[in-house]
Write an enzyme that holds these catalytic residues in place. Structure first.
Site: not given
Ligand code: PGA
Length: 262
Positions: A103, A181
């Site tokens: 990630h 995010g």
């Molecule tokens: P998000 O995060 O949906 O909050 O953008 C996705 C992720 O980090 O896997």
């Protein structure tokens, strides 16, 4: 969707919630909210400390459990780490079935290099875990025209130690870092463009096994925009951060996957 692939919706809780009791409640609310479509696998990936608790809360729900990271060694002097042997648990009764590898938050804050990602993906497969290898470019890389090259480099590395022995039951998550995010999801067309590059490399590396590997999109996926991604040829699901902490939103994403899989 034309391809005969099962879809996968994976919720990444990241470092949330802060209390075990809240993790238990969240799992129960997700169980209550989600209607499991036939051709869609659904998992949540809680913090390691809650894995067993959440697994217990979801038994019988059809919603599975994945880990957010792991080490590549089975055991040893690696303080603070969790091993693939621990996650795979007793035969037939794993603590987790999936594990997110690489990630971007781990690449950024925890020194997860392409080389470590390669080792972890291979180790997960060797222990019967399904790795979800996450790749994707930063905003700077996109602005300077390097997005595709970064995706190619990270994917090539991630699958570099995968052989036929461990099997190829894996998933790839395309997560542009600038979309995570931020509420600035990629467009469906951008997600498909990256997924097509990923598909091409997977097929080149693994032949027909490569066309069976689900490619997820991740980055600000919501109940509202999910269908935009799932309608695309090479996008087979989502890695969901923020919305996976909201049972109704997560359920809507699962429902959108179900609508496009049927
Ligand atoms: P998000 O995060 O949906 O909050 O953008 C996705 C992720 O980090 O896997």
């Amino acid at each position: 969707m034309s391809a005969p692939r099962r879809m996968l919706i994976a919720g990444n809780w990241k470092m949330n919630p802060t209390r075990a009791a809240d993790a238990h409640v969240l799992a129960q609310l997700i169980d209550a909210a989600v209607t499991l479509p036939v051709d869609v696998d659904v998992i949540v990936c809680p913090p390691t400390i809650y894995l067993d608790l959440v697994r217990g809360a979801l038994i019988g729900s059809g919603v599975g459990v994945g880990a957010q990271t792991m080490h590549w060694e089975a055991s040893g002097a690696y303080t603070g780490e969790t091993s693939p042997a621990m996650l795979s648990g007793d035969r037939g009764n794993p603590i987790a079935t999936h594990v997110i590898i690489g990630h971007s938050e781990r690449r950024q804050y925890d020194g997860e290099t392409d080389e470590k990602v390669a080792r972890k993906v291979a180790a997960a497969l060797a222990y019967g875990l399904i790795p979800i290898a996450a790749i994707g470019e930063t905003l700077e890389e996109r602005r300077t025209g390097q997005a595709e090259a970064v995706v190619r480099r990270q994917l090539t590395a991630a699958i570099s130690e995968v052989d036929t022995l461990g099997g190829r039951r894996m998933a790839i998550a395309y997560e542009p870092v600038w979309a995570i995010g931020t509420s600035m999801a990629a467009s469906g067309a951008d997600a498909q463009a990256a997924a097509a590059v990923i598909r091409e490399l997977l097929v080149a590396a693994f032949g027909s096994d490569g066309s069976a590997i689900p490619i997820l999109y991740g980055g600000s996926v919501t109940g509202e925009n999910a269908a935009e991604f799932f309608g695309r040829d090479d996008v087979d699901g989502a890695l969901v951060g923020g919305a996976s902490l909201k049972p109704e939103a997560f359920a809507a994403i699962v429902a959108a996957a179900g609508a496009s899989a049927s």
